[in-house]
Each structure stands twice: as C-alpha cells, then as structure tokens.
Design a protein around this motif. Sequence first.
Motif, mmCIF file in Angstrom:
data_model
loop_
_atom_site.group_PDB
_atom_site.id
_atom_site.type_symbol
_atom_site.label_atom_id
_atom_site.label_comp_id
_atom_site.label_asym_id
_atom_site.label_seq_id
_atom_site.Cartn_x
_atom_site.Cartn_y
_atom_site.Cartn_z
ATOM 1 N N ASP A 1 2.361 -7.916 -14.231
ATOM 2 C CA ASP A 1 3.481 -7.352 -13.465
ATOM 3 C C ASP A 1 2.930 -6.343 -12.466
ATOM 4 N N LEU A 2 2.182 -6.857 -11.522
ATOM 5 C CA LEU A 2 1.439 -5.997 -10.602
ATOM 6 C C LEU A 2 2.343 -5.080 -9.786
ATOM 7 N N ALA A 3 3.526 -5.564 -9.458
ATOM 8 C CA ALA A 3 4.432 -4.773 -8.614
ATOM 9 C C ALA A 3 4.931 -3.511 -9.320
ATOM 10 N N SER A 4 4.648 -3.379 -10.619
ATOM 11 C CA SER A 4 5.029 -2.161 -11.337
ATOM 12 C C SER A 4 3.974 -1.059 -11.194
ATOM 13 N N LEU A 5 2.991 -1.287 -10.353
ATOM 14 C CA LEU A 5 1.904 -0.306 -10.259
ATOM 15 C C LEU A 5 2.427 1.098 -9.924
ATOM 16 N N ARG A 6 1.731 2.097 -10.469
ATOM 17 C CA ARG A 6 2.193 3.491 -10.326
ATOM 18 C C ARG A 6 1.274 4.363 -9.488
ATOM 19 N N ALA A 7 0.086 3.866 -9.193
ATOM 20 C CA ALA A 7 -0.814 4.681 -8.363
ATOM 21 C C ALA A 7 -0.038 5.111 -7.118
ATOM 22 N N LYS A 8 -0.162 6.400 -6.775
ATOM 23 C CA LYS A 8 0.750 6.971 -5.789
ATOM 24 C C LYS A 8 -0.031 7.496 -4.604
#
Lengths: 315, 383
Positions: free
Chosen positions: B136-143
């Motif tokens: 679920d790559l689109a859930s990435l949190r890197a900001k």
Amino acid sequence: MDPVLPDYIVELAATARRAFAELGGVDLARQAEADPRARELAGDALAALGALDIDPLADADQALAALALCREAGRVALPYPLEAMLCRHDGAVVVLVDPADPLVDHADLLDPMLAVDLAGQVHHATVAGPALGSRLGPFAVPVELQPHDGFADVDAPATIAWALSSATVLGYVEGAVDLCVEHVRTRHQFDQRLADFQAVQFQIADAVVAASGLAELALFTVWRISELGAGARVDALALRLHAADVARTAMRTAQQLHGASGVAEEYDVSVLCRRVQATLRSPVSSERNLDTLTAAIRQEGFASLFPHGRERVST
Amino acid sequence: MDFDFGADADALRAELRSLIAAEVPADFLGAFTDDPNDLAIAQRFCARLAAERLLTLAWPVEYGGRGGSVWDQTVVREEMWAHHEPRGAQYMGVNWVGPAIMAFGTDEQKALHLPAIGAGEVIWCQGFSEPDAGSDLASLRAKAVAVDGGWKITGQKIWTSYAEMAQWCVLAARVGSGEKKHDGITLFLVPMDTLGITVRPIASSLGRHHLNEVFFDDVVVDDNAVLGGVGNGWQAIRHALAFERVGIARYARCDRLLSALEAELGDGFDELPHAVRASWTRALVAVRVARLLAYRATHLQAEGTPADTAASVARIAVTQADQLVAEALFQALDSSSLRDKASGAVLHGAVEDHYRYAQAATVASGTIEIQRMIVGRSTVGRA
C-alpha cells in the motif's frame, strides 16, 4: 522482432467470430450433439470463410490464418473437424491417434485419413463404428488402423496438427475465461458483485495470466513451424503440453466461479469445459505428451537463449 | 509477425557474451556479496560497457546512448541478468530512474543525472517502501515541508536495496495532504551523503546489500530536487514501476542455469528421477512463456500503449517461472543443494544463489498479490 498479428488475420478472426455467432455460438454444439447433421452448418460457414482452402504449411500467413480460425472455433466448441481438414497430405487428412484406443473426433466426416501416433508411425485409418456419444466424447469415433506401406512424409502436417489442436484449446480457454469474467461482473452475492471479492479477482488474474501466456506461446510456435516445418516438432509438443496444463487450471477456475451454473448445460461454460476434453485427452494425455517432449528436448534441443539438450543444441 | 531479433541483435548478444567472458570471472555471483571485490568487478565492467555506449544502449544519443531499439535494450537486459547482473546496481538507474528523469525531469536534472547514469558512475536506490507502506505504497508517511529555497524531509524507508552503496536516492515523500491518498506524493532526487540520512543494513537470506533501512531526519534538499513537480509523484511511480517490472529479466538467468546444470550433470541428467526431468521440462516451457509475455509488454511500452496490465501479467509469469526453475534445479541436486559457493557448490554456487534470490521474486518490485490486483481489477472493471 514484431510480435503483432497482421491486421488481416485479426480481421479474419473477427469475421469468423461473427459467422460462428450467427450459427448460434455454443448452441450449435448443443444442436450437433442432438442431431449430428447440424455439423454441416459449421462446414458451410467454414467453406464460406475460405477456411478449407488454407494450407498452414505453405507460409506464415496461412499458418496464422489456420491458428486464428481454430482459436475462434474453440471459443464456441464448433462441432467440426477443422484442425484435421487443415492438415493434409497427398489428398488425405492427417489426424493424431493413440494406437491403443484410436479415437478421432468427427472421423465420419474425414475420408481418407492418415493417422500419426506419438512415435511418428503412420497408419491408414478407417471408421470402425459410430461415435461414442458419451458426454465427454460425443463426436469421438473409433477408427481402425492399418499399417501404411511405403513412405509418407507426414512429419510437417503432424507438427502443425499438434499446434492447431493447441490453438483450438486456446480458444476454449479464452471462451471460458471471458464467460467467467462476464459472470462475476453481473452476479451479485452479499450485496456486491462477485468480481469485487479479492479472492475472485485473484483467481481471474491467474486465469488471465495463464491464457495470455498460452496465446503468446501459440503465436510463437506457429511462427516457428512456418520457419522450420517438422523441425519445430519439439515446439509443437511444448505448446500442446502447455495448452493442456493451462486448460486444466484456467477452465477449472471458469467453471468453479460459475458455481453450480458451471455444470448446468444451459450455461455455455459447462459445454466448453465438457467439450474441450476430447481435444485435451486425445490422442494422448498431457503426461504422455510430457514424456515424449522431455525425450525430444534431450535429443533435439530446445530453442532458447542458451543451449539445451544432450547435443547442446543452440538455436 | 516475426520473433527473430535479427542479425544485429544476434551480433550484439555475441558481443556482450564476449565482453562478459573477458571481463567477468566465471564464478561471479553478482555485486552484492560479502566480497568487496565483486562490487569492484561490477564497477569496472560498467565503465567498460559505458565506454562502448552499451550501458544505455536504447537511450537517445544526446543522453549518452546509441539510440538503439527496445529490442537491443532487451538483449542487454537478458544477457546481464543471465550472467548475474555484472552491472551491479546500475540496472536500476539505466532501466527506470534514467527514463523517469527523461520523462519527468527538468533540463537541469537531465544534464546532471543522465550523463552520470550513462557512464555507469553512479548507483541509485529507491526510497519507496516504509514500515507501514509496502504494497500500500500510497499510504507512505515520509513528509516533505517547504523551507526557504527547498524542502525538509523526515521519515523512514525500508527494504531499500543498495542503500549502503548508492550515491543517489529517488525518494517518495508527501507534501501536504489531499482528499486521496495519492495526493501530495512527490518524488525527490536526493544525494545519499546529505546530512540527516542514516542507513542500517537488514540481515537477510538474500545476502548483503539487498535490504536496508534508511532514516531521513530533517534532510534538507533544494527546490531542484523535485522530480516531475510537487504532488505528481504517483504518476512517475506508476511509470517507473511498469518499466521496472518488465526490466527484470529473471527468465534469462533461469534459462542459463537450466542449460548450465544440464551440461554439468552430463549423462547423469538421464539418471535423474522421472518426476525431476518432467518438472525440468515444464520449467523450460514456463521460461519460454514468461519471456514471450515480457516481450509483449516491452512491445506495448515501445508503442506508447498503456502497459500496466501487460507488465503485471509478465511479472507474474516471470516470477513464478523463477521459483519453478529454482525448485527444479534444487530437485536435481538433492542434498548438494545445501552447499554454497564457499562450501564447494556445483556451478560455483550459482544455483544455490538463484534459489535464495528466487524466494523473493514474488515480493520484489511489487508483490504478486499487487500484480494480481492490477490484472484482476483491469479485467473485471469497476462496479
């Protein structure tokens, strides 16, 4: 490198699909089981398409045309011996048989016949009785084999016969998978389409991958045969093996996802899954095919990026 | 319709095999081993390929390529994978980072990165997956937060191959938040020696360098690090992954190992159990099918036709063939399959290495479940 089917082959396939649909599609297979004379309608349609004038060993274009027609015939379980009609030698049709129990689909429409077994032995074949009429082999006709005196170079027709029977299987697979996709799109359970269950999507995906791979292999193999004739026997055996493997799994999926409808004769998928057996099991099982292929690869090699086989044949 | 690559491609294949035979030791098992000399071999080989303009053969001449066809590039890809990827980690830059920069990059980014990739002088890693964002790559949190003249990035990446040896990273991070998960995802081209980046290797059965954690703690990059515009990262990721999925020619290594082990066994091959020889035959056929599906996807990409589904179909077939072959090879070796290169394995440990690597085939570059989702959804359509 150009893996694209020529436009006129695509058009021929589309024309054949329309023609077979006008005959009733899978309904013609049902009718022919009730009254074998209905097979004449299929013969007439094929004649109108120019199918019986095709010589798949003449050139690549005709080989692809033969593949396209067998594929479309498979999609509707067309009740006619198209593959045999396309594989000819010296005025006779060339059929593949198992000498232990020689059965040929629609042999009553084929005369004269030259029969070739897995070992490459050539026989004269004549009808020995009525069609079995069984559920899995309604048109399978017992034939009697007589030794063929003299030399008949049927290696190339036999090679293309293996490939075209595989093309027919490909059509069955694609027909069944398409019906399955349509079914899961329209059938609702638990307030949603079957197609929206991931377990269903995954099975569909695997069937699509299998069918896509078989389609590519069929095109490649027919191209090889057009280049090498009987020299592509190993390729034809490989295609035949893969066609059987794919049909068993992908058509099982298509039947399973139909639920009980998958075995109800009013549903086309049931007819396809039943009728494909005659092409899948005859002349020999896929495991016997596999044994022959394994020995052939060891002896003759297998065209690939690197050499395979005892002689380290690199092609 | 013609499946013949033609005389030029055959000559190219022969040229590459000669080059590999001359430059790469017979017992080479890739750049990612415990022996640092293997990386040195790969770097020397890349320089040699680059000098011949073979590294980026299909790139336009202006970017350091030969302007070759996708089929020429396919030959390169097959020969490299077949021979344990003597380009080392270069395939990532060549296969999809470079093409993504060509497709989405600024003139300045193209000038900075493409010649270096073409020369084989730079190793890239891919900062996509996170502890809570894998499939679920689109859930990435890197900001990424805008700061004066650039961006400040904070987050953690995981499973990052080659992070210890890479000089650059294509990093996916989120700028702001939108209605959809894909909104705000942005790609950054980040030098790995930037202050605030920490790499921690993860021990794995694959061997060294394949898996790492990468931490980004207040990493500051310039505005010109953004690839393809702020918030446009998802489009570039999809483009990149389709290329990556087709670009990994595992089937070529399968083909070579089946060939090599059969030769090694000699007449002993005929003494193998019937079932093993039968599975070997099925594996050979599966490799052919996988290769043909890869060609179909390559053809569609070359035509500019959307090839996401075809790429996933090919990927499923290729990775499954990879595991089928790994098992067939191991079945032929019995207990000798436990030996590795150091303990005297057959073929310098190539089969043992392949088996371990194949176990991750259906996970790397998007799990087989994700590929099935792509194929399944595109087949059944939306409700």
